[in-house]
Design a protein around this motif. Structure first.
Motif, PDB file in Angstrom:
ATOM      1  N   HIS A 181       0.833  -1.201   0.000  1.00 40.66           N
ATOM      2  CA  HIS A 181       0.000   0.000   0.000  1.00 40.66           C
ATOM      3  C   HIS A 181       0.873   1.259   0.000  1.00 40.66           C
ATOM      4  CE1 HIS A 181      -3.456   2.580   0.945  1.00 40.66           C
ATOM      5  NE2 HIS A 181      -2.669   3.181   1.826  1.00 40.66           N
ATOM      6  N   ASN A 182       1.919   1.250   0.818  1.00 40.86           N
ATOM      7  CA  ASN A 182       2.794   2.418   0.907  1.00 40.86           C
ATOM      8  C   ASN A 182       3.642   2.596  -0.346  1.00 40.86           C
ATOM      9  OD1 ASN A 182       1.756   2.941   3.391  1.00 40.86           O
ATOM     10  ND2 ASN A 182       3.521   2.230   4.560  1.00 40.86           N
ATOM     11  N   LYS A 183       4.006   1.481  -1.001  1.00 41.46           N
ATOM     12  CA  LYS A 183       4.762   1.575  -2.256  1.00 41.46           C
ATOM     13  C   LYS A 183       3.921   2.233  -3.347  1.00 41.46           C
ATOM     14  CE  LYS A 183       7.833  -2.404  -1.553  1.00 41.46           C
ATOM     15  NZ  LYS A 183       8.149  -3.793  -1.996  1.00 41.46           N
ATOM     16  N   ASP A 184       2.593   2.049  -3.252  1.00 41.08           N
ATOM     17  CA  ASP A 184       1.688   2.609  -4.256  1.00 41.08           C
ATOM     18  C   ASP A 184       1.322   4.066  -3.957  1.00 41.08           C
ATOM     19  OD1 ASP A 184       1.677   0.240  -5.618  1.00 41.08           O
ATOM     20  OD2 ASP A 184      -0.128  -0.537  -4.642  1.00 41.08           O
ATOM     21  N   GLY A 185       1.995   4.670  -2.963  1.00 39.12           N
ATOM     22  CA  GLY A 185       1.746   6.077  -2.664  1.00 39.12           C
ATOM     23  C   GLY A 185       0.936   6.325  -1.416  1.00 39.12           C
ATOM     24  N   GLY A 186       0.512   5.250  -0.734  1.00 34.22           N
ATOM     25  CA  GLY A 186      -0.245   5.416   0.509  1.00 34.22           C
ATOM     26  C   GLY A 186       0.681   5.753   1.665  1.00 34.22           C
ATOM     27  N   PHE A 187       0.092   5.994   2.814  1.00 32.98           N
ATOM     28  CA  PHE A 187       0.898   6.324   3.996  1.00 32.98           C
ATOM     29  C   PHE A 187       0.240   5.710   5.231  1.00 32.98           C
ATOM     30  CE2 PHE A 187       3.975   9.924   5.346  1.00 32.98           C
ATOM     31  CZ  PHE A 187       4.584   9.067   6.236  1.00 32.98           C
ATOM     32  N   TRP A 188       0.344   4.388   5.324  1.00 31.30           N
ATOM     33  CA  TRP A 188      -0.133   3.684   6.515  1.00 31.30           C
ATOM     34  C   TRP A 188       1.029   3.563   7.500  1.00 31.30           C
ATOM     35  CZ3 TRP A 188      -3.254  -1.117   4.365  1.00 31.30           C
ATOM     36  CH2 TRP A 188      -4.454  -0.655   3.800  1.00 31.30           C
TER      37      TRP A 188
END
Length: 212
Positions: A181-188
């Motif tokens: 998710h974070n690699k795809d631009g998210g910020f969890w």
């Protein structure tokens, strides 16, 4: 540069309030209360907790007065909503409240007993109806509602007295899911085993992405 630019746009009084708010939170963060007997706190710590409650009450009173007026004006049209949102975003509601809520959640996760003693959380809960009415005017809110993650954790357990682990609807997120998710631009991010989406807070934070 961004920090200096944002500081210039804010009034001196608002900047002072933000510094004061951060000072209160820092005084309550674990380190001052580590090693204490459960449910017993020093007079100084309880004093800071009482000050946080008074500060929160004043902040919530101001926001509780502003939001109904803002909602009334914003309901006129999408253009009015955009203009009102811009004003609210630069007011106490957009600058102090988001950081206060995040800070209170962190404090609650570290020391729920002290936060219950302080009594600031029910005051924040009183703003939910005002915030909900304003947010429901936002264009595209139906799509956003469908995409929202359900977080039945910290705040819910505070009011119900039940652990979020008793809620069968808690979503389990694997480490690989979080990383993808974070690699795809998210910020969890993960705090005490719970996953939080701080993407929106990232754009408002003055500390920068590296610290977050």
């Amino acid at each position: 540069v961004d920090h200096e630019h944002c500081s210039k746009e804010r009034s001196a009084s608002l900047d002072l309030l933000l510094r004061f708010q951060r000072l209160l939170v820092s005084k309550l963060y674990p380190g001052d209360c580590v090693g204490q007997v459960p449910n017993t706190y020093s007079p100084d710590l309880l004093g800071v907790g009482s000050l946080l409650k008074k500060y929160t009450a004043l902040l919530c009173t101001h926001i509780g007065d502003i939001l109904p007026v803002a909602t009334s004006i914003a309901s006129t049209s999408h253009r009015h909503f955009a203009e009102v949102s811009r004003v609210v975003d630069g007011d106490l509601t957009g600058i102090l409240l988001p950081e206060l809520v995040v800070s209170v959640v962190l404090l609650l996760s570290k020391n729920a007993g002290l936060m219950q003693e302080a009594g600031a959380i029910p005051l924040l809960a009183g703003l939910l109806e005002h915030l909900d009415r304003f947010n429901h005017l936002a264009p595209g809110k139906e799509r956003d509602d469908n995409e929202d993650l359900a977080w039945p954790g910290i705040m819910g357990s505070f009011f119900t007295g039940q652990s979020c682990r008793n809620n069968e609807e808690v979503t389990l997120i694997r480490k690989a899911d979080l990383e993808n998710h974070n690699k795809d631009g998210g910020f969890w991010t993960v705090i005490d085993g719970k996953v939080y989406d701080i993407k929106d807070f990232q754009t408002q934070s003055l500390t920068g992405s590296s610290i977050l």
